[in-house]
Design a protein around this motif. Sequence first.
Motif, PDB file in Angstrom:
ATOM      1  N   TYR A 192      20.151   2.963  37.210  1.00 20.98           N
ATOM      2  CA  TYR A 192      19.471   2.383  38.366  1.00 20.98           C
ATOM      3  C   TYR A 192      18.044   2.027  37.961  1.00 20.98           C
ATOM      4  CZ  TYR A 192      23.394   3.882  41.159  1.00 20.98           C
ATOM      5  OH  TYR A 192      24.654   4.032  41.665  1.00 20.98           O
ATOM      6  N   TYR A 193      17.657   0.774  38.213  1.00 22.65           N
ATOM      7  CA  TYR A 193      16.335   0.282  37.854  1.00 22.65           C
ATOM      8  C   TYR A 193      15.478   0.152  39.107  1.00 22.65           C
ATOM      9  CZ  TYR A 193      18.207  -0.750  33.274  1.00 22.65           C
ATOM     10  OH  TYR A 193      18.777  -0.636  32.042  1.00 22.65           O
ATOM     11  N   VAL A 194      14.193   0.464  38.970  1.00 23.79           N
ATOM     12  CA  VAL A 194      13.248   0.390  40.074  1.00 23.79           C
ATOM     13  C   VAL A 194      12.380  -0.848  39.876  1.00 23.79           C
ATOM     14  CG1 VAL A 194      11.351   1.552  41.268  1.00 23.79           C
ATOM     15  CG2 VAL A 194      13.229   2.897  40.288  1.00 23.79           C
ATOM     16  N   MET A 195      12.365  -1.726  40.870  1.00 19.78           N
ATOM     17  CA  MET A 195      11.485  -2.890  40.823  1.00 19.78           C
ATOM     18  C   MET A 195      10.070  -2.398  41.086  1.00 19.78           C
ATOM     19  SD  MET A 195      11.514  -6.372  43.162  1.00 19.78           S
ATOM     20  CE  MET A 195      13.259  -6.669  42.920  1.00 19.78           C
ATOM     21  N   GLU A 196       9.140  -2.725  40.177  1.00 19.54           N
ATOM     22  CA  GLU A 196       7.775  -2.254  40.294  1.00 19.54           C
ATOM     23  C   GLU A 196       6.797  -3.406  40.168  1.00 19.54           C
ATOM     24  OE1 GLU A 196       7.470   0.741  37.265  1.00 19.54           O
ATOM     25  OE2 GLU A 196       8.268   2.277  38.602  1.00 19.54           O
ATOM     26  N   ASP A 197       5.584  -3.169  40.650  1.00 21.86           N
ATOM     27  CA  ASP A 197       4.499  -4.132  40.579  1.00 21.86           C
ATOM     28  C   ASP A 197       3.529  -3.652  39.515  1.00 21.86           C
ATOM     29  OD1 ASP A 197       2.460  -5.948  40.982  1.00 21.86           O
ATOM     30  OD2 ASP A 197       1.960  -5.261  42.993  1.00 21.86           O
ATOM     31  N   ALA A 198       3.227  -4.501  38.547  1.00 21.37           N
ATOM     32  CA  ALA A 198       2.282  -4.130  37.492  1.00 21.37           C
ATOM     33  C   ALA A 198       0.885  -3.939  38.062  1.00 21.37           C
ATOM     34  CB  ALA A 198       2.270  -5.187  36.397  1.00 21.37           C
ATOM     35  N   GLY A 199       0.611  -4.588  39.194  1.00 21.16           N
ATOM     36  CA  GLY A 199      -0.661  -4.385  39.895  1.00 21.16           C
ATOM     37  C   GLY A 199      -1.823  -5.093  39.259  1.00 21.16           C
ATOM     38  N   ARG A 200      -2.846  -5.291  40.066  1.00 17.23           N
ATOM     39  CA  ARG A 200      -4.097  -5.874  39.614  1.00 17.23           C
ATOM     40  C   ARG A 200      -5.230  -5.105  40.272  1.00 17.23           C
ATOM     41  NH1 ARG A 200      -3.560 -12.158  40.834  1.00 17.23           N
ATOM     42  NH2 ARG A 200      -4.961 -11.403  42.428  1.00 17.23           N
ATOM     43  N   ALA A 201      -6.437  -5.334  39.810  1.00 20.75           N
ATOM     44  CA  ALA A 201      -7.593  -4.694  40.426  1.00 20.75           C
ATOM     45  C   ALA A 201      -7.806  -5.273  41.817  1.00 20.75           C
ATOM     46  CB  ALA A 201      -8.820  -4.919  39.562  1.00 20.75           C
ATOM     47  N   PRO A 202      -8.240  -4.455  42.770  1.00 27.15           N
ATOM     48  CA  PRO A 202      -8.510  -4.973  44.118  1.00 27.15           C
ATOM     49  C   PRO A 202      -9.557  -6.076  44.093  1.00 27.15           C
ATOM     50  CG  PRO A 202      -8.549  -2.576  44.114  1.00 27.15           C
ATOM     51  CD  PRO A 202      -8.464  -3.025  42.685  1.00 27.15           C
TER      52      PRO A 202
ATOM     53  N   GLU B 152      17.022  -0.042  45.002  1.00 26.97           N
ATOM     54  CA  GLU B 152      17.015  -0.512  46.390  1.00 26.97           C
ATOM     55  C   GLU B 152      17.388  -1.985  46.385  1.00 26.97           C
ATOM     56  OE1 GLU B 152      13.534   0.576  48.876  1.00 26.97           O
ATOM     57  OE2 GLU B 152      12.758   1.422  47.007  1.00 26.97           O
ATOM     58  N   ARG B 153      17.825  -2.479  47.515  1.00 23.02           N
ATOM     59  CA  ARG B 153      18.097  -3.912  47.608  1.00 23.02           C
ATOM     60  C   ARG B 153      16.827  -4.679  47.265  1.00 23.02           C
ATOM     61  NH1 ARG B 153      22.719  -5.640  50.595  1.00 23.02           N
ATOM     62  NH2 ARG B 153      23.952  -3.838  51.172  1.00 23.02           N
ATOM     63  N   ALA B 154      16.978  -5.751  46.521  1.00 21.29           N
ATOM     64  CA  ALA B 154      15.824  -6.475  45.991  1.00 21.29           C
ATOM     65  C   ALA B 154      14.918  -7.018  47.096  1.00 21.29           C
ATOM     66  CB  ALA B 154      16.288  -7.609  45.087  1.00 21.29           C
TER      67      ALA B 154
ATOM     68  N   LEU C   3       6.686  -3.966  48.074  1.00 23.74           N
ATOM     69  CA  LEU C   3       5.709  -4.209  47.020  1.00 23.74           C
ATOM     70  C   LEU C   3       4.676  -5.252  47.436  1.00 23.74           C
ATOM     71  CD1 LEU C   3       8.050  -4.228  43.896  1.00 23.74           C
ATOM     72  CD2 LEU C   3       6.415  -2.448  44.539  1.00 23.74           C
ATOM     73  N   LEU C   4       5.135  -6.301  48.120  1.00 25.32           N
ATOM     74  CA  LEU C   4       4.227  -7.353  48.566  1.00 25.32           C
ATOM     75  C   LEU C   4       3.247  -6.827  49.611  1.00 25.32           C
ATOM     76  CD1 LEU C   4       3.367 -10.316  48.451  1.00 25.32           C
ATOM     77  CD2 LEU C   4       5.144 -10.810  50.142  1.00 25.32           C
ATOM     78  N   LEU C   5       3.736  -6.032  50.540  1.00 27.56           N
ATOM     79  CA  LEU C   5       2.875  -5.444  51.557  1.00 27.56           C
ATOM     80  C   LEU C   5       1.801  -4.564  50.906  1.00 27.56           C
ATOM     81  CD1 LEU C   5       2.331  -4.898  54.625  1.00 27.56           C
ATOM     82  CD2 LEU C   5       3.804  -2.907  54.358  1.00 27.56           C
ATOM     83  N   THR C   6       2.205  -3.733  49.982  1.00 24.84           N
ATOM     84  CA  THR C   6       1.254  -2.858  49.280  1.00 24.84           C
ATOM     85  C   THR C   6       0.233  -3.674  48.497  1.00 24.84           C
ATOM     86  OG1 THR C   6       2.925  -1.135  49.116  1.00 24.84           O
ATOM     87  CG2 THR C   6       1.053  -0.972  47.610  1.00 24.84           C
ATOM     88  N   ARG C   7       0.700  -4.713  47.813  1.00 23.86           N
ATOM     89  CA  ARG C   7      -0.207  -5.559  47.021  1.00 23.86           C
ATOM     90  C   ARG C   7      -1.226  -6.242  47.924  1.00 23.86           C
ATOM     91  NH1 ARG C   7      -0.769  -8.994  42.380  1.00 23.86           N
ATOM     92  NH2 ARG C   7       0.401  -7.435  41.237  1.00 23.86           N
TER      93      ARG C   7
END
Length: 156
Positions: free
Chosen positions: A34-44, A89-91, A98-102
């Motif tokens: 099982y793979y987790v889709m993650e966000d590499a993230g950027r500085a605020p 999780e479903r993509a 992830l988009l909301l958090t970003r």
Amino acid sequence: MRLRNLAWIPLIASLSGCLNFGLAGEGDARAIVYYVMEDAGRAPSAASPSPRTLLMTDTSAGAFYDTDGMVFSKEPGTRGYYQFARWSERAGKRFSDLLLTRLEHERIFATVAQTGSNIRGDWLLTTDILELYHDAAQRPGTVKMLLRAEVTDLKT
């Protein structure tokens, strides 16, 4: 003569895959990963946020992509599911989270919330995953994602 003809039945059955003689070892069993889709993230963002409130809907996806199955393509115009790989999780749902958090971390808007949260918004963001697959035509391959996003001004 009759026994001679019956001797072919086990051979034919084993070659057609109808019988399992237990020849495969325990180490041959493959576990699903099982793979987790993650966000590499950027500085605020250092810019001051817009005073507007952005509402987001959950990201929708077509029936083929709205699953925990991971999609791949080895040739243009073809798609398939990996047998031993799944999303945790479903993509569409994971992408929405992830988009909301970003967007919250980027501080572009005063408030970012999902629809149905009893927050009145200025703008509405809707997103649709049109394609999300591993292009495995060449090793190691690349992930291809086609996303449609629409922002609607709720005041006008």
